[in-house]
Scaffold this motif. Structure first.
Motif, PDB file in Angstrom:
ATOM      1  N   VAL A  59      15.591   6.269   7.630  1.00 38.22           N
ATOM      2  CA  VAL A  59      14.799   5.148   7.127  1.00 38.22           C
ATOM      3  C   VAL A  59      13.484   5.666   6.553  1.00 38.22           C
ATOM      4  O   VAL A  59      13.061   5.271   5.463  1.00 38.22           O
ATOM      5  N   ARG A  60      12.845   6.578   7.261  1.00 39.52           N
ATOM      6  CA  ARG A  60      11.594   7.171   6.766  1.00 39.52           C
ATOM      7  C   ARG A  60      11.825   7.854   5.410  1.00 39.52           C
ATOM      8  O   ARG A  60      11.059   7.665   4.464  1.00 39.52           O
ATOM      9  N   ALA A  61      12.895   8.618   5.299  1.00 40.46           N
ATOM     10  CA  ALA A  61      13.200   9.306   4.038  1.00 40.46           C
ATOM     11  C   ALA A  61      13.451   8.297   2.913  1.00 40.46           C
ATOM     12  O   ALA A  61      13.016   8.510   1.778  1.00 40.46           O
ATOM     13  N   LYS A 102       5.852   0.996  -7.274  1.00 42.28           N
ATOM     14  CA  LYS A 102       4.666   0.411  -6.628  1.00 42.28           C
ATOM     15  C   LYS A 102       4.911  -1.094  -6.569  1.00 42.28           C
ATOM     16  O   LYS A 102       5.152  -1.743  -7.584  1.00 42.28           O
ATOM     17  N   LEU A 103       4.859  -1.640  -5.362  1.00 38.29           N
ATOM     18  CA  LEU A 103       5.090  -3.067  -5.152  1.00 38.29           C
ATOM     19  C   LEU A 103       3.784  -3.828  -5.005  1.00 38.29           C
ATOM     20  O   LEU A 103       2.808  -3.303  -4.466  1.00 38.29           O
ATOM     21  N   GLN A 118      11.236   7.938  -0.574  1.00 38.77           N
ATOM     22  CA  GLN A 118      11.854   7.956  -1.900  1.00 38.77           C
ATOM     23  C   GLN A 118      11.473   6.693  -2.679  1.00 38.77           C
ATOM     24  O   GLN A 118      11.097   6.779  -3.851  1.00 38.77           O
ATOM     25  N   ILE A 119      11.547   5.541  -2.041  1.00 43.18           N
ATOM     26  CA  ILE A 119      11.210   4.276  -2.704  1.00 43.18           C
ATOM     27  C   ILE A 119       9.765   4.301  -3.186  1.00 43.18           C
ATOM     28  O   ILE A 119       9.478   4.004  -4.348  1.00 43.18           O
ATOM     29  N   THR A 158       0.820  -1.213   0.000  1.00 43.34           N
ATOM     30  CA  THR A 158       0.000   0.000   0.000  1.00 43.34           C
ATOM     31  C   THR A 158       0.858   1.269   0.000  1.00 43.34           C
ATOM     32  O   THR A 158       0.330   2.376   0.104  1.00 43.34           O
ATOM     33  N   SER A 159       2.184   1.092  -0.090  1.00 43.86           N
ATOM     34  CA  SER A 159       3.125   2.226  -0.098  1.00 43.86           C
ATOM     35  C   SER A 159       2.899   3.155   1.096  1.00 43.86           C
ATOM     36  O   SER A 159       2.934   4.374   0.965  1.00 43.86           O
ATOM     37  N   ASN A 160       2.697   2.574   2.262  1.00 45.15           N
ATOM     38  CA  ASN A 160       2.341   3.334   3.455  1.00 45.15           C
ATOM     39  C   ASN A 160       3.573   3.529   4.352  1.00 45.15           C
ATOM     40  O   ASN A 160       3.921   2.649   5.135  1.00 45.15           O
TER      41      ASN A 160
END
Length: 161
Positions: A77-79, A89-90, A83-84, A47-49
């Motif tokens: 890690v948040r940054a 989209k996974l 960026q990812i 969900t790219s959350n």
């Protein structure tokens, strides 16, 4: 003297309760808790959350993505995840190969993921995704297992040149 005696009696009656509360969880309980965290991670990736991902990382997290330098600390890690998720989209499924408790507060998990990755810029086609992962988890003071260290590498064959 009387207060000391009362404190000793009360302390002796509370000690078994405190010892039970501090007892380490069984291996099965650890495996179940770690499995739930990995399932949450799978959902967060799909969900790219970023916020959901960050609930799974420890305070002193280190994220070691393939072909990159380690990302150290929660802010970094948040940054990295922002960026990812801004680039891809996974749609992946995890297979858990192994979960091993190492101590009352440390465990590791070895997993594989398989699915698709879609680059958000460009033609929008999805391509196969496959990775192998190792998670080192730490049970933090709130009792939650979180990712202290996470490293992965692709299992996809190299691209033809």
């Amino acid at each position: 003297m009387r207060n000391t005696l009362i404190a000793m009696v009360l302390g002796a009656s509370v000690l078994p309760i405190a010892a039970q509360a501090a007892a380490p969880a069984s291996s099965d309980a650890v495996r179940n808790e770690v499995t739930r965290q990995l399932e949450r991670y799978e959902r967060a990736l799909n969900t790219s959350n970023v916020d959901q991902v960050m609930t799974l990382y420890a305070k002193d997290a280190v994220f070691m993505p393939q072909n990159s330098q380690p990302v150290v600390g929660r802010d970094a890690v948040r940054a990295a995840y922002r960026q990812i998720f801004g680039q891809i989209k996974l749609d992946v499924d995890f297979t858990i190969d192994e979960i091993q408790p190492l101590s009352p507060d440390w465990a590791f998990a070895r997993t594989r993921s398989k699915g698709t990755v879609k680059v958000l810029a460009g033609d929008g086609k999805a391509s196969p995704e496959g990775n192998q992962e190792v998670f080192l988890l730490h049970r933090e003071s709130d009792g939650q297992w979180r990712f202290a260290r996470y490293i992965f590498s692709t299992t996809n064959p190299p691209a033809a040149q």
